[in-house]
Design a protein around this motif. Structure first.
Motif, PDB file in Angstrom:
ATOM      1  N   TRP A  79      16.885  39.116 -43.369  1.00  6.83           N
ATOM      2  CA  TRP A  79      17.956  38.609 -42.854  1.00  6.83           C
ATOM      3  C   TRP A  79      19.371  39.068 -43.482  1.00  6.83           C
ATOM      4  CZ3 TRP A  79      17.591  35.942 -38.527  1.00  6.83           C
ATOM      5  CH2 TRP A  79      16.526  35.391 -38.270  1.00  6.83           C
ATOM      6  N   THR A  80      20.166  39.546 -42.650  1.00 10.06           N
ATOM      7  CA  THR A  80      21.546  39.830 -43.461  1.00 10.06           C
ATOM      8  C   THR A  80      22.485  38.889 -42.658  1.00 10.06           C
ATOM      9  OG1 THR A  80      21.731  41.648 -41.689  1.00 10.06           O
ATOM     10  CG2 THR A  80      20.649  42.540 -43.750  1.00 10.06           C
ATOM     11  N   GLN A  81      23.711  38.974 -43.647  1.00  8.23           N
ATOM     12  CA  GLN A  81      24.919  38.298 -43.105  1.00  8.23           C
ATOM     13  C   GLN A  81      26.056  39.319 -43.056  1.00  8.23           C
ATOM     14  OE1 GLN A  81      25.842  34.719 -44.814  1.00  8.23           O
ATOM     15  NE2 GLN A  81      27.761  34.717 -43.861  1.00  8.23           N
ATOM     16  N   PHE A  82      26.730  39.864 -42.224  1.00  6.23           N
ATOM     17  CA  PHE A  82      27.851  40.531 -42.348  1.00  6.23           C
ATOM     18  C   PHE A  82      29.101  39.914 -42.235  1.00  6.23           C
ATOM     19  CE2 PHE A  82      24.636  43.365 -40.232  1.00  6.23           C
ATOM     20  CZ  PHE A  82      24.533  44.367 -41.200  1.00  6.23           C
ATOM     21  N   GLN A  83      29.912  40.269 -43.225  1.00  2.33           N
ATOM     22  CA  GLN A  83      31.270  39.749 -43.440  1.00  2.33           C
ATOM     23  C   GLN A  83      32.313  40.775 -42.827  1.00  2.33           C
ATOM     24  OE1 GLN A  83      31.658  38.158 -47.355  1.00  2.33           O
ATOM     25  NE2 GLN A  83      30.998  35.897 -46.327  1.00  2.33           N
ATOM     26  N   SER A  84      32.921  40.675 -41.830  1.00  4.01           N
ATOM     27  CA  SER A  84      33.983  41.544 -41.187  1.00  4.01           C
ATOM     28  C   SER A  84      35.046  41.878 -42.404  1.00  4.01           C
ATOM     29  CB  SER A  84      34.411  41.485 -40.065  1.00  4.01           C
ATOM     30  OG  SER A  84      33.087  41.274 -39.070  1.00  4.01           O
ATOM     31  N   GLY A  85      35.466  43.190 -42.542  1.00  5.07           N
ATOM     32  CA  GLY A  85      36.249  43.450 -43.523  1.00  5.07           C
ATOM     33  C   GLY A  85      37.211  44.455 -42.500  1.00  5.07           C
ATOM     34  N   SER A  86      37.456  45.571 -43.216  1.00  7.93           N
ATOM     35  CA  SER A  86      38.245  46.599 -42.715  1.00  7.93           C
ATOM     36  C   SER A  86      37.162  47.644 -42.161  1.00  7.93           C
ATOM     37  CB  SER A  86      39.143  47.283 -43.504  1.00  7.93           C
ATOM     38  OG  SER A  86      38.480  47.747 -44.885  1.00  7.93           O
ATOM     39  N   SER A  87      37.707  48.240 -41.242  1.00  7.51           N
ATOM     40  CA  SER A  87      36.559  49.271 -40.267  1.00  7.51           C
ATOM     41  C   SER A  87      37.317  50.668 -40.466  1.00  7.51           C
ATOM     42  CB  SER A  87      36.190  49.055 -39.082  1.00  7.51           C
ATOM     43  OG  SER A  87      37.461  48.891 -38.231  1.00  7.51           O
ATOM     44  N   ARG A  88      36.546  51.629 -40.394  1.00  5.14           N
ATOM     45  CA  ARG A  88      36.980  52.721 -40.154  1.00  5.14           C
ATOM     46  C   ARG A  88      36.180  53.590 -39.340  1.00  5.14           C
ATOM     47  NH1 ARG A  88      33.670  55.828 -43.063  1.00  5.14           N
ATOM     48  NH2 ARG A  88      32.569  54.802 -44.965  1.00  5.14           N
ATOM     49  N   MET A  89      36.544  54.651 -38.500  1.00  2.00           N
ATOM     50  CA  MET A  89      35.762  55.649 -37.992  1.00  2.00           C
ATOM     51  C   MET A  89      35.105  56.471 -38.701  1.00  2.00           C
ATOM     52  SD  MET A  89      36.474  54.305 -35.049  1.00  2.00           S
ATOM     53  CE  MET A  89      35.796  55.499 -33.636  1.00  2.00           C
ATOM     54  N   GLY A  90      33.962  57.092 -38.395  1.00  3.64           N
ATOM     55  CA  GLY A  90      32.959  57.869 -39.304  1.00  3.64           C
ATOM     56  C   GLY A  90      33.506  59.316 -39.377  1.00  3.64           C
ATOM     57  N   ARG A  91      33.323  59.949 -40.381  1.00  5.10           N
ATOM     58  CA  ARG A  91      34.037  61.155 -40.589  1.00  5.10           C
ATOM     59  C   ARG A  91      32.671  62.180 -40.950  1.00  5.10           C
ATOM     60  NH1 ARG A  91      37.383  57.918 -43.729  1.00  5.10           N
ATOM     61  NH2 ARG A  91      36.009  58.406 -45.577  1.00  5.10           N
ATOM     62  N   LEU A  92      32.872  63.432 -41.211  1.00  2.00           N
ATOM     63  CA  LEU A  92      31.828  64.322 -41.398  1.00  2.00           C
ATOM     64  C   LEU A  92      31.161  63.975 -42.656  1.00  2.00           C
ATOM     65  CD1 LEU A  92      30.312  67.003 -40.744  1.00  2.00           C
ATOM     66  CD2 LEU A  92      32.076  68.079 -41.908  1.00  2.00           C
ATOM     67  N   LYS A  93      31.920  63.570 -43.751  1.00  2.00           N
ATOM     68  CA  LYS A  93      31.170  63.291 -45.036  1.00  2.00           C
ATOM     69  C   LYS A  93      30.439  62.218 -44.848  1.00  2.00           C
ATOM     70  CE  LYS A  93      34.834  60.589 -47.409  1.00  2.00           C
ATOM     71  NZ  LYS A  93      35.117  60.331 -48.632  1.00  2.00           N
ATOM     72  N   ASP A  94      30.759  61.228 -44.087  1.00  3.57           N
ATOM     73  CA  ASP A  94      29.846  60.025 -43.584  1.00  3.57           C
ATOM     74  C   ASP A  94      28.552  60.284 -43.232  1.00  3.57           C
ATOM     75  OD1 ASP A  94      31.935  58.094 -44.697  1.00  3.57           O
ATOM     76  OD2 ASP A  94      32.851  58.098 -42.739  1.00  3.57           O
TER      77      ASP A  94
END
Length: 113
Positions: A79-94
């Protein structure tokens, strides 16, 4: 549904349940799990920690038991619980870090780590 790709060391999990629908990729080669929540139009990425996440073979065994018994009680349920923080769009290095399977799942969506 769950599909285990032993040769790629990945597991695909598809949950079809209306607003709770999601797709998840366990990528054991790169060491990450990504979950795409369709109701949120977002992708959540989690580093695999071996003390909490079952090994690939164990997931297969648990899935088989679940399918045959239809009611499995196990201390290894994840089970996981996510806490939304800041997001970003994926980049090539990701995508190099997370791998092609997670890139295919999450491209164009905000990423939350």
């Amino acid at each position: 549904t769950m599909t285990i790709h032993n040769e790629e060391h990945t597991v695909d999990v598809h949950v079809r349940s209306g607003v709770y629908s999601s797709d998840t990729v366990f990528d054991y080669t790169h060491g990450y799990i990504a979950t795409r929540l369709f109701s949120r139009n977002a992708c959540f990425i989690l580093k695999i920690k071996k003390e909490y996440i079952p090994e690939l073979e164990e997931i297969g065994r648990l899935a088989f038991e679940r399918q045959t018994m239809r009611d499995l009680y196990s201390p290894d349920n994840v089970w996981t619980q996510f806490q939304s923080g800041s997001s970003r769009m994926g980049r090539l290095k990701d995508w190099v870090l997370y791998g092609k399977n997670i890139e295919n799942l999450c491209t164009g969506l905000p990423l939350y780590e």
